[in-house]
Scaffold this motif. Structure first.
Motif, PDB file in Angstrom:
ATOM      1  N   GLU A 252      24.418  47.443  33.979  1.00  0.00           N
ATOM      2  CA  GLU A 252      24.855  48.750  33.447  1.00  0.00           C
ATOM      3  C   GLU A 252      23.748  49.594  33.830  1.00  0.00           C
ATOM      4  O   GLU A 252      23.955  50.943  33.515  1.00  0.00           O
ATOM      5  CB  GLU A 252      24.852  48.554  31.920  1.00  0.00           C
ATOM      6  N   TYR A 280      39.310  46.636  40.827  1.00  0.00           N
ATOM      7  CA  TYR A 280      38.794  45.535  40.018  1.00  0.00           C
ATOM      8  C   TYR A 280      38.381  44.471  40.715  1.00  0.00           C
ATOM      9  O   TYR A 280      39.337  43.664  41.453  1.00  0.00           O
ATOM     10  CB  TYR A 280      39.907  45.319  38.848  1.00  0.00           C
ATOM     11  N   ALA A 294      34.455  43.493  37.375  1.00  0.00           N
ATOM     12  CA  ALA A 294      33.373  44.458  37.562  1.00  0.00           C
ATOM     13  C   ALA A 294      34.321  45.528  38.231  1.00  0.00           C
ATOM     14  O   ALA A 294      35.219  45.038  39.119  1.00  0.00           O
ATOM     15  CB  ALA A 294      32.469  44.061  38.708  1.00  0.00           C
ATOM     16  N   ILE A 295      34.026  46.923  38.139  1.00  0.00           N
ATOM     17  CA  ILE A 295      34.987  48.055  38.307  1.00  0.00           C
ATOM     18  C   ILE A 295      34.208  48.820  39.380  1.00  0.00           C
ATOM     19  O   ILE A 295      33.039  49.231  39.228  1.00  0.00           O
ATOM     20  CB  ILE A 295      35.540  48.542  37.255  1.00  0.00           C
ATOM     21  N   THR A 304      30.741  47.657  39.285  1.00  0.00           N
ATOM     22  CA  THR A 304      29.775  47.568  37.711  1.00  0.00           C
ATOM     23  C   THR A 304      30.326  46.608  36.971  1.00  0.00           C
ATOM     24  O   THR A 304      31.598  46.769  36.606  1.00  0.00           O
ATOM     25  CB  THR A 304      29.764  48.808  37.344  1.00  0.00           C
ATOM     26  N   TYR A 305      29.811  45.311  36.614  1.00  0.00           N
ATOM     27  CA  TYR A 305      30.028  44.522  35.557  1.00  0.00           C
ATOM     28  C   TYR A 305      30.633  45.141  34.557  1.00  0.00           C
ATOM     29  O   TYR A 305      30.053  45.882  33.849  1.00  0.00           O
ATOM     30  CB  TYR A 305      28.796  43.492  35.544  1.00  0.00           C
ATOM     31  N   LYS A 306      31.766  44.573  33.873  1.00  0.00           N
ATOM     32  CA  LYS A 306      32.360  44.847  32.749  1.00  0.00           C
ATOM     33  C   LYS A 306      32.664  43.892  31.562  1.00  0.00           C
ATOM     34  O   LYS A 306      32.669  44.426  30.369  1.00  0.00           O
ATOM     35  CB  LYS A 306      33.723  45.779  33.073  1.00  0.00           C
ATOM     36  N   GLY A 307      32.710  42.795  32.116  1.00  0.00           N
ATOM     37  CA  GLY A 307      33.006  41.804  31.001  1.00  0.00           C
ATOM     38  C   GLY A 307      33.684  40.468  31.455  1.00  0.00           C
ATOM     39  O   GLY A 307      33.879  40.169  32.816  1.00  0.00           O
ATOM     40  N   HIS A 355      45.379  45.632  30.192  1.00  0.00           N
ATOM     41  CA  HIS A 355      44.164  46.601  30.542  1.00  0.00           C
ATOM     42  C   HIS A 355      44.371  47.519  29.158  1.00  0.00           C
ATOM     43  O   HIS A 355      45.517  48.054  28.808  1.00  0.00           O
ATOM     44  CB  HIS A 355      44.468  47.583  31.634  1.00  0.00           C
ATOM     45  N   THR A 360      39.228  48.887  30.452  1.00  0.00           N
ATOM     46  CA  THR A 360      38.718  47.505  30.393  1.00  0.00           C
ATOM     47  C   THR A 360      39.915  46.547  30.100  1.00  0.00           C
ATOM     48  O   THR A 360      40.937  46.900  29.875  1.00  0.00           O
ATOM     49  CB  THR A 360      37.559  47.565  29.240  1.00  0.00           C
TER      50      THR A 360
END
Ligand code: FUB
Length: 370
Positions: A252, A280, A294-295, A304-307, A355, A360
């Motif tokens: 983040e 993605y 990550a997106i 970037t890591y999202k979950g 989605h 997310t």
């Protein structure tokens, strides 16, 4: 990095037993011997939310695509070769691929039989691992990792005029390829990219200098994690069109994920899908057993890591694909419920993926409490 838990994760031990007894008694695809089941007993009771797509064979690592309006799935074909479990994954000793298809999720699944056999790949040694497929100008391409005769994983390609195969392999591996788990994403402008890589058994840690080194070299926990790879494919889809690059996965704060960040860093099982103009990148975190995502704004990343998309499943590995069909997104994945928890005898499954309005993805748990 320590890896002494490779095939002994606490989750696997926890969930396996609730399924072990009934599954082992009732199913025996390919006449597999149940004798070397590795699950332990527990009182924890969890029930899979979905059933295997096929039960006549064990299947894993499902790469799903919509070709000619039909859903085609390119899985590994798991077999029990009688090889004891080892950290390097030698017991995943697969020898051919079958293609599965269905006209819709929930419809009848067709097993199209052997699409490619290891004996027909002139350079192959052992272990046909997770494949993927692509289509261009009337030809279908099957991309597959297999160890060469020197026991080094390379990536090969085979072609067919039908999405179901059979596929004819090229005489040599793709030049410059290495490691495992190739997946090919074709962007809306027609450019195709291969993502690949997997650590431990997948040998990515042996390529950190750009050439093969049989000694495993891992970054320290406070250093950037080993990164998956991306390369644009040539127009004929048979070669790499450029040098291989790292796929950067950031936290983040815009920093590369660290090797010690086992809950989030890349391990294997890359997949790329595009949603609302964003890219993605999803993958397995390996020894923490998540499918994470990550997106990014470009197929090259950075992402970037999202979950977490999918929480750990029964069996050690977690491997998936994401595809849209008739306006609904689906997650294809596998678990070891049919074999009663054997890590190398898995079955492919499918569930809906959502989605959220902010882009997310809702986290999926593939089990319900009994
Ligand atoms: O199926 C063999 C290996 O297990 C795959 O290549 C990995 O992704 C893991 O699922």
């Amino acid at each position: 990095m320590t890896k002494n838990t490779y095939f002994k994760s606490s989750f696997f031990m926890l969930v396996a037993a609730s399924l072990l007894t009934s599954a082992c008694q009732n199913n025996n695809p390919d006449n597999q011997d149940d004798a070397n089941a590795t699950a332990s007993t527990t009182s924890e009771a969890q029930k899979p939310s979905t059933e295997p797509l096929v039960t006549n064979i064990y299947t894993a690592d499902p790469s799903a695509h919509v070709f000619e309006g039909r859903i085609y799935i390119y899985p590994s074909h798991d077999v029990d070769a009688g090889i004891p479990e080892k950290d390097d994954g030698s017991h995943f000793d697969m020898r051919d691929y079958h293609v599965l298809s269905m006209d819709r999720v929930g419809g009848e699944v067709t097993d199209h039989g052997v699409a490619l056999d290891i004996k027909d790949i002139p350079w192959a040694g052992r272990q046909l691992w997770a494949p993927d497929a692509a289509h261009k100008d009337g030809t279908y391409y099957l991309y597959f990792p297999v160890k060469d005769k020197q026991d080094v994983f390379r990536i090969g390609v085979a072609t067919s005029k039908s999405p179901a195969g059979p596929f004819k392999p090229e005489a040599k591996p793709i030049e410059g390829s290495y490691s495992i788990d190739p997946t090919v994403f074709t962007d809306s402008d027609g450019a195709s990219y291969m993502y690949f890589g997997g650590i431990w058994g997948g040998q990515l840690q042996r390529w950190s200098t750009g050439t093969y080194n049989a000694n495993d070299t891992y970054p320290a926990d406070d250093q950037p994690a080993l990164m998956p790879k991306i390369v644009r494919m040539s127009d004929n889809m048979l070669q790499f069109a450029e040098p291989v690059r790292d796929v950067q996965i950031l936290d983040e704060n815009g920093k590369l994920l660290l090797a010690g960040d086992n809950d989030r860093r890349f391990f294997e099982a890359a997949w790329l899908h595009k949603y609302n103009g964003k890219y993605y990148f999803s993958y397995s975190t390996g020894d923490t057993h998540n499918i994470a995502y990550a997106i990014g704004d470009s197929p090259y990343g950075p992402f970037t890591y999202k979950g977490v998309i999918l929480e750990p499943v029964l069996g050690w590995t977690n491997h998936h694909s994401i595809v849209e069909h008739d306006g609904q997104w689906y997650l294809f994945y596998h678990d070891s419920s049919l074999s009663g928890g054997k890590t190398h005898l898995r079955s492919v499954k499918v569930t809906e993926l959502t989605h959220r309005p902010d882009g997310t993805i809702e986290t999926i748990n593939a089990y319900t409490e009994n």
